[in-house]
Enzyme design. Structure first.
Site, short mmCIF file in Angstrom:
data_model
loop_
_atom_site.label_atom_id
_atom_site.label_comp_id
_atom_site.label_asym_id
_atom_site.label_seq_id
_atom_site.Cartn_x
_atom_site.Cartn_y
_atom_site.Cartn_z
N LYS A 120 0.95 -1.14 0.16
CA LYS A 120 -0.04 -0.12 -0.09
C LYS A 120 1.01 1.17 -0.05
O LYS A 120 2.04 1.20 0.46
CB LYS A 120 -0.70 -0.09 1.35
CG LYS A 120 -1.99 0.94 1.08
CD LYS A 120 -3.17 0.41 0.19
CE LYS A 120 -4.25 1.26 0.22
NZ LYS A 120 -5.61 0.36 -0.31
N ASP A 171 -7.10 4.14 -4.68
CA ASP A 171 -7.55 4.08 -3.42
C ASP A 171 -8.22 5.56 -3.31
O ASP A 171 -8.61 6.27 -4.24
CB ASP A 171 -6.71 3.72 -2.42
CG ASP A 171 -7.54 3.15 -0.91
OD1 ASP A 171 -7.94 2.22 -0.87
OD2 ASP A 171 -7.64 3.98 -0.10
P1 NDP Z 1 -12.78 7.84 -3.36
O1 NDP Z 1 -11.80 8.77 -3.05
O2 NDP Z 1 -13.47 7.37 -4.60
O3 NDP Z 1 -14.27 8.27 -2.25
C1 NDP Z 1 -14.00 8.28 -0.93
C2 NDP Z 1 -15.29 8.51 -0.31
O4 NDP Z 1 -15.02 8.43 1.16
C3 NDP Z 1 -15.68 10.12 -0.64
O5 NDP Z 1 -17.08 10.34 -0.93
C4 NDP Z 1 -14.90 11.01 0.63
O6 NDP Z 1 -15.31 12.14 0.96
C5 NDP Z 1 -15.12 9.91 1.79
N1 NDP Z 1 -14.17 9.86 2.61
C6 NDP Z 1 -12.99 9.95 2.59
N2 NDP Z 1 -12.25 9.77 3.50
C7 NDP Z 1 -13.03 10.16 4.53
C8 NDP Z 1 -13.14 10.75 5.73
N3 NDP Z 1 -11.81 10.93 6.50
N4 NDP Z 1 -14.30 11.22 6.50
C9 NDP Z 1 -15.52 11.22 5.71
N5 NDP Z 1 -15.25 10.76 4.51
C10 NDP Z 1 -14.31 10.40 3.93
O7 NDP Z 1 -12.37 6.38 -2.52
P2 NDP Z 1 -12.92 5.01 -2.87
O8 NDP Z 1 -14.24 4.89 -3.03
O9 NDP Z 1 -11.75 4.34 -3.71
O10 NDP Z 1 -12.38 4.23 -1.56
C11 NDP Z 1 -13.58 4.31 -0.46
C12 NDP Z 1 -13.05 3.09 0.54
O11 NDP Z 1 -13.02 1.95 -0.10
C13 NDP Z 1 -11.78 3.27 1.27
O12 NDP Z 1 -11.74 2.83 2.58
C14 NDP Z 1 -10.79 2.57 0.41
O13 NDP Z 1 -9.57 1.88 1.04
C15 NDP Z 1 -11.70 1.26 0.01
N6 NDP Z 1 -11.39 0.45 -1.23
C16 NDP Z 1 -11.21 1.08 -2.41
C17 NDP Z 1 -10.95 0.03 -3.33
C18 NDP Z 1 -10.89 0.63 -4.77
O14 NDP Z 1 -10.62 -0.37 -5.82
N7 NDP Z 1 -10.98 1.96 -5.05
C19 NDP Z 1 -10.77 -1.38 -3.20
C20 NDP Z 1 -11.08 -1.80 -1.87
C21 NDP Z 1 -11.30 -0.95 -0.84
P3 NDP Z 1 -14.74 13.36 0.44
O15 NDP Z 1 -14.79 13.54 -1.10
O16 NDP Z 1 -15.53 14.51 1.25
O17 NDP Z 1 -13.30 13.31 0.92
O1 2IT Z 2 -7.74 -1.55 -0.79
C1 2IT Z 2 -7.71 -2.11 -1.87
O2 2IT Z 2 -7.88 -3.26 -2.23
C2 2IT Z 2 -7.56 -1.20 -3.19
N1 2IT Z 2 -7.36 -0.01 -2.97
C3 2IT Z 2 -7.30 -1.56 -4.52
C4 2IT Z 2 -5.96 -2.34 -4.79
C5 2IT Z 2 -5.56 -2.83 -5.94
O3 2IT Z 2 -4.43 -3.04 -6.11
O4 2IT Z 2 -6.42 -2.76 -6.94
#
Ligand code: NDP
Ligand code: 2IT
Length: 453
Positions: free
Chosen positions: A126, A166
């Protein structure tokens, strides 16, 4: 808590002070592993867990860049190369002002088990930066990404370490970083995943995490001969994971009623339908606006601003059957977990990484609800990243249907691994134990096979 876990945790805290998210992640896994370590003492004598909690390598570097006012900015970049027992380091990059070593270590640690569960050959890693993309111009984001990759490029490679997105890192940022990598290395390879479709990306990668979390919820419901049809679903976040969770919940007949960002959340009692989701995607992905606008456009929805003075998040205090936390770590505290149970929620599928505090997890497990922890529920994202790597190696893209089929199969297998493993270790229905033990065994055995590494 067993004596082994207590002593281990004491050492982890002493050696890694202030990394509280890392402590939390390790403790949850160690608790589950007590069951394994009792049954198979060789993992104890080989000190597998003690080795797994120490990253193979931690990179920390300066990221200097120039803002649009020609002022010099300095951010901190990281890459945690956690474990390569079963494949090259693999995991996302997070750009968010809260990023620090402890947060990235917890994420890298979780990634090791998650990637193992996918059954694809990927180790765990990560990275990211405390850079805040919010409010930055496209050019500023590009200059930051180029500077970040100017250091990172020497540490990664398609068979070494393959970053992805992420929080704060989506297709745009991956594009800027890929361009810089290519320029520095003079190589067109699958060094990042989540790439654009025209330049090596995989169909379904943007959708994969949200779709996967929903498939996993459907699998859990199927064990009770139920489906998502007609179920009210609370979804948090409004980024990549939240958007495609809403899309798949709609496909499977459910009714999503909430979305949020760090400023607040919307509750739409009538349900977020496809047209409204399209609006959210344009709002968030193109205009990069705030979720509050949803309630300005759709009068039936209510917007509630975030209130840091409150000891609970009202988003989790609505009548529903399912919850998909899809924003960030520890977004469900103990009171939120109590509220969810009180409101009738009995399916929780974690799209985010570690969104529930330890006391909340305990409540869900004790109540015997269908609770899938992040490392199982959100593994669809990295799984399709693994499929993107395969397609890049073959230089052959697969169709949407093919990738989606494989994703569904992988999520089914993850569900089965978690369920069967939980049963095998005497805790039926405990997907936390199932995921932690199921993910651990493959990595542990590979480490033993490879000698003292
Ligand atoms: P994005 O940046 O696309 O979206 C994140 C969302 O969460 C936004 O709406 C953001 O709001 C909100 N957010 C982020 N940080 C905070 C905070 N500290 N407090 C309140 N709201 C918050 O990210 P993803 O959708 O990709 O990721 C969301 C979650 O999913 C994370 O935990 C990530 O680790 C997990 N994840 C993502 C994967 C992926 O493929 N993208 C895979 C597996 C897990 P704002 O815009 O206001 O910050
Ligand atoms: O938390 C996660 O699994 C991710 N943000 C995706 C990682 C990846 O390599 O696609």
């Amino acid at each position: 808590m067993s004596q082994f876990v207590e002593e281990l945790m004491q050492k982890v805290r002493e050696k890694n002070p202030e990394q509280k998210e890392f402590h939390q992640a390790v403790e949850e896994v160690a608790d589950s592993l007590t069951l394994v370590l009792e049954r198979y003492p060789e993992y104890r004598s080989e000190k597998i867990l003690e080795r797994i909690i120490e990253p193979e390598r931690v990179l920390m570097f300066r990221v200097p860049w120039m803002n649009d006012n020609h002022e010099i900015q300095i951010n901190r970049g990281f890459r945690i190369e956690m474990n390569s027992a079963i494949g090259p380091y693999k995991g996302g990059l997070r750009f968010h002002p809260s990023v620090n070593l402890g947060i990235l270590k917890f994420l890298a640690f979780e990634q090791v088990f998650k990637n193992s569960l996918t059954s694809l050959p990927m180790g765990g890693g990560k990275g990211g930066s405390d850079f805040d993309p919010k409010g930055k111009s496209r050019n500023e984001v590009m200059r930051f990404c180029q500077s970040f990759m100017s250091e990172l490029f020497r540490h990664i490679g398609p068979d070494t370490d393959v970053p992805a997105g992420d929080i704060g890192v989506g297709g745009r940022e991956i594009g800027f970083m890929y361009g810089q990598y290519k320029k520095l290395r003079n190589e067109f390879t699958g060094v990042l995943t989540g790439k654009g479709l025209n330049w090596g990306g995989s169909l379904i990668r943007p959708e994969a995490t949200g779709y996967g979390a929903t498939y996993l919820a459907a699998e859990m419901l199927a064990t009770r001969n139920e489906s998502l049809e007609g179920k009210t679903c609370l979804v948090s976040g409004s980024g990549n994971v939240a958007q495609y969770t809403v899309e798949k919940v709609l496909d499977l007949g459910g009714k999503p009623v909430t979305l949020s960002d760090s400023s607040g959340y919307i509750y739409d009692e009538k349900g977020i339908d496809r047209k409204k989701l399209e609006f959210v995607m344009e709002l968030k992905n193109v205009r990069r606006g705030r979720i509050e606008e949803y309630a300005q456009k759709y009068k039936e929805a209510v917007y509630t601003p975030a209130d840091p003075g409150k000891n609970y998040n009202p988003l989790w205090d609505h009548k529903a059957q399912c919850a998909f936390p899809s924003a960030t770590q520890n977004e469900i505290n103990k009171k939120d977990a109590e509220n969810l149970l009180k409101n009738g929620v009995y399916v929780v599928s974690e799209g985010a990484n570690m969104p529930t505090v330890a006391d909340g997890v305990k409540l869900f497990v004790d109540k015997g609800i269908l609770y899938a922890p992040g490392k199982a529920a959100n593994a669809g994202g990295v799984a399709v990243s693994g499929l993107e790597m395969s397609q890049n190696s073959m230089r052959l893209p697969w169709t949407r249907e093919e990738v989606d089929q494989r994703l569904q199969m992988i999520m089914k297998n993850i569900h089965k691994t978690c369920k069967d493993t939980a049963e095998k270790f005497g805790t039926p229905g405990n997907y936390v134990n199932g995921a932690n033990i199921g993910g651990f065994l493959k990595v542990a055995d590979a480490m033993i096979d490879q000698g003292l590494v």
